[in-house]
Design a protein around this motif. Structure first.
Motif, PDB file in Angstrom:
ATOM      1  N   LEU A   1      61.272 -13.931  40.913  1.00  0.00           N
ATOM      2  CA  LEU A   1      61.463 -14.427  39.548  1.00  0.00           C
ATOM      3  C   LEU A   1      62.948 -14.422  39.191  1.00  0.00           C
ATOM      4  N   LYS A   2      63.639 -13.354  39.539  1.00  0.00           N
ATOM      5  CA  LYS A   2      65.073 -13.291  39.267  1.00  0.00           C
ATOM      6  C   LYS A   2      65.818 -14.368  40.042  1.00  0.00           C
ATOM      7  N   GLY A   3      65.421 -14.602  41.289  1.00  0.00           N
ATOM      8  CA  GLY A   3      66.069 -15.640  42.092  1.00  0.00           C
ATOM      9  C   GLY A   3      65.895 -17.021  41.491  1.00  0.00           C
ATOM     10  N   ASN A   4      64.672 -17.348  41.046  1.00  0.00           N
ATOM     11  CA  ASN A   4      64.431 -18.631  40.389  1.00  0.00           C
ATOM     12  C   ASN A   4      65.274 -18.756  39.126  1.00  0.00           C
ATOM     13  N   LEU A   5      65.313 -17.688  38.354  1.00  0.00           N
ATOM     14  CA  LEU A   5      66.063 -17.702  37.112  1.00  0.00           C
ATOM     15  C   LEU A   5      67.559 -17.873  37.373  1.00  0.00           C
ATOM     16  N   VAL A   6      68.085 -17.151  38.349  1.00  0.00           N
ATOM     17  CA  VAL A   6      69.509 -17.249  38.671  1.00  0.00           C
ATOM     18  C   VAL A   6      69.865 -18.661  39.129  1.00  0.00           C
ATOM     19  N   SER A   7      68.984 -19.296  39.890  1.00  0.00           N
ATOM     20  CA  SER A   7      69.231 -20.672  40.324  1.00  0.00           C
ATOM     21  C   SER A   7      69.354 -21.611  39.134  1.00  0.00           C
ATOM     22  N   VAL A   8      68.489 -21.444  38.150  1.00  0.00           N
ATOM     23  CA  VAL A   8      68.560 -22.289  36.960  1.00  0.00           C
ATOM     24  C   VAL A   8      69.808 -21.960  36.145  1.00  0.00           C
ATOM     25  N   VAL A   9      70.176 -20.694  36.068  1.00  0.00           N
ATOM     26  CA  VAL A   9      71.380 -20.302  35.336  1.00  0.00           C
ATOM     27  C   VAL A   9      72.618 -20.951  35.966  1.00  0.00           C
ATOM     28  N   ILE A  10      72.670 -21.007  37.281  1.00  0.00           N
ATOM     29  CA  ILE A  10      73.794 -21.666  37.958  1.00  0.00           C
ATOM     30  C   ILE A  10      73.856 -23.140  37.554  1.00  0.00           C
ATOM     31  N   ALA A  11      72.702 -23.804  37.514  1.00  0.00           N
ATOM     32  CA  ALA A  11      72.672 -25.212  37.102  1.00  0.00           C
ATOM     33  C   ALA A  11      73.106 -25.358  35.644  1.00  0.00           C
ATOM     34  N   VAL A  12      72.680 -24.454  34.777  1.00  0.00           N
ATOM     35  CA  VAL A  12      73.072 -24.508  33.368  1.00  0.00           C
ATOM     36  C   VAL A  12      74.581 -24.335  33.230  1.00  0.00           C
ATOM     37  N   LEU A  13      75.150 -23.409  33.986  1.00  0.00           N
ATOM     38  CA  LEU A  13      76.596 -23.204  33.929  1.00  0.00           C
ATOM     39  C   LEU A  13      77.358 -24.440  34.417  1.00  0.00           C
ATOM     40  N   ALA A  14      76.829 -25.098  35.436  1.00  0.00           N
ATOM     41  CA  ALA A  14      77.456 -26.320  35.921  1.00  0.00           C
ATOM     42  C   ALA A  14      77.419 -27.407  34.852  1.00  0.00           C
ATOM     43  N   VAL A  15      76.290 -27.534  34.163  1.00  0.00           N
ATOM     44  CA  VAL A  15      76.178 -28.530  33.089  1.00  0.00           C
ATOM     45  C   VAL A  15      77.093 -28.157  31.930  1.00  0.00           C
ATOM     46  N   LEU A  16      77.199 -26.869  31.627  1.00  0.00           N
ATOM     47  CA  LEU A  16      78.107 -26.412  30.581  1.00  0.00           C
ATOM     48  C   LEU A  16      79.541 -26.843  30.890  1.00  0.00           C
ATOM     49  N   PHE A  17      79.964 -26.624  32.117  1.00  0.00           N
ATOM     50  CA  PHE A  17      81.326 -27.012  32.490  1.00  0.00           C
ATOM     51  C   PHE A  17      81.486 -28.530  32.452  1.00  0.00           C
ATOM     52  N   LEU A  18      80.491 -29.257  32.924  1.00  0.00           N
ATOM     53  CA  LEU A  18      80.545 -30.712  32.874  1.00  0.00           C
ATOM     54  C   LEU A  18      80.680 -31.203  31.437  1.00  0.00           C
ATOM     55  N   ARG A  19      79.914 -30.590  30.538  1.00  0.00           N
ATOM     56  CA  ARG A  19      80.000 -30.957  29.124  1.00  0.00           C
ATOM     57  C   ARG A  19      81.407 -30.738  28.588  1.00  0.00           C
ATOM     58  N   GLU A  20      82.003 -29.609  28.945  1.00  0.00           N
ATOM     59  CA  GLU A  20      83.357 -29.313  28.476  1.00  0.00           C
ATOM     60  C   GLU A  20      84.377 -30.287  29.064  1.00  0.00           C
ATOM     61  N   VAL A  21      84.198 -30.650  30.325  1.00  0.00           N
ATOM     62  CA  VAL A  21      85.128 -31.599  30.963  1.00  0.00           C
ATOM     63  C   VAL A  21      85.012 -32.970  30.308  1.00  0.00           C
ATOM     64  N   VAL A  22      83.796 -33.409  30.053  1.00  0.00           N
ATOM     65  CA  VAL A  22      83.605 -34.725  29.435  1.00  0.00           C
ATOM     66  C   VAL A  22      84.187 -34.741  28.021  1.00  0.00           C
ATOM     67  N   ALA A  23      84.030 -33.651  27.283  1.00  0.00           N
ATOM     68  CA  ALA A  23      84.524 -33.586  25.909  1.00  0.00           C
ATOM     69  C   ALA A  23      86.010 -33.241  25.826  1.00  0.00           C
ATOM     70  N   TRP A  24      86.604 -32.852  26.923  1.00  0.00           N
ATOM     71  CA  TRP A  24      88.001 -32.402  26.931  1.00  0.00           C
ATOM     72  C   TRP A  24      88.923 -33.531  26.532  1.00  0.00           C
ATOM     73  N   ASP A  25      89.819 -33.256  25.605  1.00  0.00           N
ATOM     74  CA  ASP A  25      90.754 -34.281  25.131  1.00  0.00           C
ATOM     75  C   ASP A  25      92.152 -34.107  25.717  1.00  0.00           C
ATOM     76  N   GLY A  26      92.285 -33.257  26.704  1.00  0.00           N
ATOM     77  CA  GLY A  26      93.581 -33.043  27.349  1.00  0.00           C
ATOM     78  C   GLY A  26      94.352 -31.871  26.781  1.00  0.00           C
ATOM     79  N   SER A  27      93.962 -31.403  25.622  1.00  0.00           N
ATOM     80  CA  SER A  27      94.629 -30.232  25.054  1.00  0.00           C
ATOM     81  C   SER A  27      93.814 -28.992  25.412  1.00  0.00           C
ATOM     82  N   GLY A  28      94.446 -27.884  25.384  1.00  0.00           N
ATOM     83  CA  GLY A  28      93.737 -26.650  25.721  1.00  0.00           C
ATOM     84  C   GLY A  28      93.718 -26.415  27.217  1.00  0.00           C
ATOM     85  N   ASP A  29      93.201 -25.252  27.580  1.00  0.00           N
ATOM     86  CA  ASP A  29      93.213 -24.837  28.979  1.00  0.00           C
ATOM     87  C   ASP A  29      91.794 -24.821  29.523  1.00  0.00           C
ATOM     88  N   ILE A  30      91.404 -25.921  30.127  1.00  0.00           N
ATOM     89  CA  ILE A  30      90.054 -26.021  30.680  1.00  0.00           C
ATOM     90  C   ILE A  30      89.962 -25.315  32.039  1.00  0.00           C
TER      91      ILE A  30
END
Length: 158
Positions: free
Chosen positions: A103-132
């Motif tokens: 159960l923990k392994g399945n959950l961790v796999s999904v958490v990794i995917a969520v973190l990847a989507v989180l970073f993708l969201r930040e990259v897409v929304a990034w306007d060039g300012s700030g430290d991504i």
């Protein structure tokens, strides 16, 4: 008598099972409505600019993120049910849970995917300012640690 009480106490797990399942369903439908409203708003505004497309893309990525979180909650619900109530539940191979480590392994796999989507969201929304890059490095460390956990977990099972 104590044995029967202890054996029956596993049904107390129905509380978190039902709670997580209701949370999963609510999150899926809520985010589907949010996404639908976003699509209708984008069509109604009719503006086709680079900025509006980027904002629309960010909203879709955010929806994917919420759906992934809902899937993680669903995996927890199904996993708890199969561990504590019915271990004969027909599940796809990747969703089978034989112990809490699975159960923990399945959950961790999904958490990794969520973190990847989180970073993708930040990259897409990034306007060039700030430290991504700092966010990317921090997420890379977290993903590396979670991947190490998965590898260690898989090695222990073999």
């Amino acid at each position: 008598m104590l044995r029967r009480i202890l054996a029956s106490s596993r049904y107390i797990m129905l509380v978190p099972i039902i709670g997580t399942f209701v949370g999963f369903v609510a999150l899926i439908f809520y985010e589907a409505m949010v996404l639908s409203v976003g699509v209708v708003d984008a069509a109604r505004n009719g503006t086709l600019s680079a900025k509006s497309v980027k904002l629309f893309a960010v909203s879709i990525v955010e929806a994917v993120d919420v759906f992934l979180i809902a899937i993680a909650i669903y995996i927890i619900s199904i996993g708890l049910y199969s561990l504590f109530v019915d271990d004969k539940l027909p599940l796809p191979k990747w969703l089978e849970v034989n112990n809490l480590e699975d159960l923990k392994g399945n959950l961790v796999s999904v958490v990794i995917a969520v973190l990847a989507v989180l970073f993708l969201r930040e990259v897409v929304a990034w306007d060039g300012s700030g430290d991504i890059a700092t966010l990317g490095i921090a997420l890379a460390f977290v993903v590396a640690a979670l991947t190490f956990f998965l590898m260690k977990n898989n090695a222990r099972r073999q």
